[in-house]
Write an enzyme that holds these catalytic residues in place. Structure first.
Site, PDB file in Angstrom:
ATOM      1  N   GLU A   1     101.729  65.539 -20.602  1.00 43.77           N
ATOM      2  CA  GLU A   1     102.135  64.226 -20.099  1.00 43.77           C
ATOM      3  C   GLU A   1     103.623  64.473 -19.040  1.00 43.77           C
ATOM      4  OE1 GLU A   1     102.125  60.649 -21.991  1.00 43.77           O
ATOM      5  OE2 GLU A   1     103.348  59.792 -20.917  1.00 43.77           O
TER       6      GLU A   1
ATOM      7  N   GLU B   1     103.785  65.245 -30.936  1.00 45.97           N
ATOM      8  CA  GLU B   1     104.343  65.370 -29.645  1.00 45.97           C
ATOM      9  C   GLU B   1     105.593  65.920 -30.569  1.00 45.97           C
ATOM     10  OE1 GLU B   1     106.394  61.540 -28.128  1.00 45.97           O
ATOM     11  OE2 GLU B   1     104.650  60.344 -28.047  1.00 45.97           O
TER      12      GLU B   1
ATOM     13  N   LYS C   1      98.264  64.280 -33.640  1.00 46.31           N
ATOM     14  CA  LYS C   1      98.619  63.945 -32.375  1.00 46.31           C
ATOM     15  C   LYS C   1     100.456  64.040 -32.877  1.00 46.31           C
ATOM     16  CE  LYS C   1      98.475  61.963 -27.963  1.00 46.31           C
ATOM     17  NZ  LYS C   1      99.916  61.477 -27.975  1.00 46.31           N
TER      18      LYS C   1
ATOM     19  N   ASP D   1      97.638  59.062 -33.228  1.00 45.45           N
ATOM     20  CA  ASP D   1      99.093  59.788 -32.877  1.00 45.45           C
ATOM     21  C   ASP D   1      99.907  59.910 -33.970  1.00 45.45           C
ATOM     22  OD1 ASP D   1      99.750  60.376 -30.604  1.00 45.45           O
ATOM     23  OD2 ASP D   1      99.698  58.788 -29.949  1.00 45.45           O
TER      24      ASP D   1
ATOM     25  N   ASP E   1     100.144  56.093 -29.578  1.00 42.59           N
ATOM     26  CA  ASP E   1     101.220  54.856 -30.476  1.00 42.59           C
ATOM     27  C   ASP E   1     101.189  54.171 -28.386  1.00 42.59           C
ATOM     28  OD1 ASP E   1     102.426  57.068 -28.460  1.00 42.59           O
ATOM     29  OD2 ASP E   1     103.929  57.903 -30.247  1.00 42.59           O
ATOM     30  N   SER E   2     100.717  54.446 -27.561  1.00 44.80           N
ATOM     31  CA  SER E   2     100.741  53.316 -27.125  1.00 44.80           C
ATOM     32  C   SER E   2     100.186  51.937 -27.282  1.00 44.80           C
ATOM     33  CB  SER E   2      99.878  54.169 -25.216  1.00 44.80           C
ATOM     34  OG  SER E   2      98.264  54.342 -26.077  1.00 44.80           O
TER      35      SER E   2
HETATM   36  O1  KIV Z   1     100.251  57.328 -26.741  1.00 50.22           O
HETATM   37  C1  KIV Z   1      99.604  58.195 -26.075  1.00 50.22           C
HETATM   38  O2  KIV Z   1      98.623  57.069 -25.474  1.00 50.22           O
HETATM   39  C2  KIV Z   1      99.536  59.289 -25.682  1.00 50.22           C
HETATM   40  C3  KIV Z   1      98.910  58.933 -24.475  1.00 50.22           C
HETATM   41  C4  KIV Z   1      99.948  58.817 -23.360  1.00 50.22           C
HETATM   42  C5  KIV Z   1      98.659  60.717 -24.123  1.00 50.22           C
HETATM   43  O3  KIV Z   1      99.943  59.682 -26.216  1.00 50.22           O
END
Ligand code: KIV
Length: 277
Positions: A180, A113, A111, A82, A43-44
């Protein structure tokens, strides 16, 4: 044939796992060709592709869009997507439905969090057959709101809680856990105390694998340059240079030349000229 969960988990203690983010078809193709085991549709992408200040505004629609493009570009890598903020917190059924949407968009795994507080959610996603990667330590979707960017596990109590979170995620069925910005000593302890791979970002060399944001690796993102992100290229400067040269060539008439142009047959052109005249 894309990597399976078994391919990834069996690398623990034998070979380091390389993970890189990707959000589009072309980058996914290139990173896959480079041999990374996992393409993470992070989600970055909300920050590096869409210009948000943080990952909180990212929507399921945007994640599905990125995931579709990345999955079309991969050949051998596993695609992990994510789950964005508020796509899994409201209820287990919401989490299952959204995990399913990402899989239908081409993800092999999702993924999330969170630690102990989401263990039942992780279990319910795993139970319907969707592999889950956990994500603890600095959690951009929530830690940013609470305390800003901070290194995690700097005290005994914080470290203990992180170790418990990692064990809870493993017990809930996660196949790997992203760590992280966790102090390297605690990452090592976590890595040694669970049977699934840890994937570190800013968490030292002892994790089972490493993940970086592709824009950091290529030196494309200028707004944020985290200490932990090794920049292998400085493409941002090269891109500005290339586009400046292009503009100069357009203005001066140096571009396009014959090499970049197409021609009509001479006789055909003559006939056209006569007709116009
Ligand atoms: O969104 C992302 O890029 C991430 C990484 C920083 C692990 O979750």
């Amino acid at each position: 044939m894309p990597k399976s969960v078994r391919d990834i988990t069996s690398m623990k203690n034998f070979e380091k796992i390389t993970v890189i983010t990707a959000y589009d078809y072309t980058t996914a193709q290139l990173c896959d060709k480079a041999g990374v085991e996992i393409l993470l549709v992070g989600d970055s992408g909300g920050m590096v592709m869409l210009g948000y200040e943080n990952t909180i505004p990212v929507t399921m629609e945007q994640m599905c869009f990125f995931t579709e493009a990345v999955s079309r570009g991969r050949k051998d890598a596993m695609v992990v997507a994510d789950m964005p903020f508020m796509s899994y917190q409201a209820s287990k059924s919401q989490a299952i439905e959204n995990a399913g949407r990402l899989v239908k968009s081409g993800a092999d795994a999702v993924k999330l969090e969170g630690g102990i507080e989401i263990k039942d959610t992780v279990r319910s996603i795993v139970d319907i057959g969707i592999p889950v990667m956990g994500h603890i330590g600095f959690q951009p979707q929530t830690t940013t709101l609470q305390e800003g960017y901070r290194v995690q596990a700097k005290t005994k109590d914080a470290a203990l809680s992180l170790i418990q979170n990692a064990k809870a995620l493993e017990k809930a069925g996660a196949f790997s856990i992203a760590l992280e910005m966790v102090t390297q000593e605690i990452s090592k302890i976590i890595t040694e105390s669970i049977g699934i791979p840890t994937i570190g970002i800013g968490s030292g060399p002892d994790c089972d694998g490493q993940v970086l944001v592709v824009h950091d690796v290529l030196g494309l993102f200028e707004k944020l340059k985290p200490k932990f992100a090794k920049r292998y290229l400085e493409l941002a400067g090269d891109i500005v240079k290339a586009v400046t040269s292009y503009k100069e060539d357009v203005v001066s008439g140096k571009f396009p030349t014959q090499e970049h142009s197409f021609s009509i047959d001479k006789a055909e052109l003559e006939r056209l000229r006569k007709e116009i005249a």
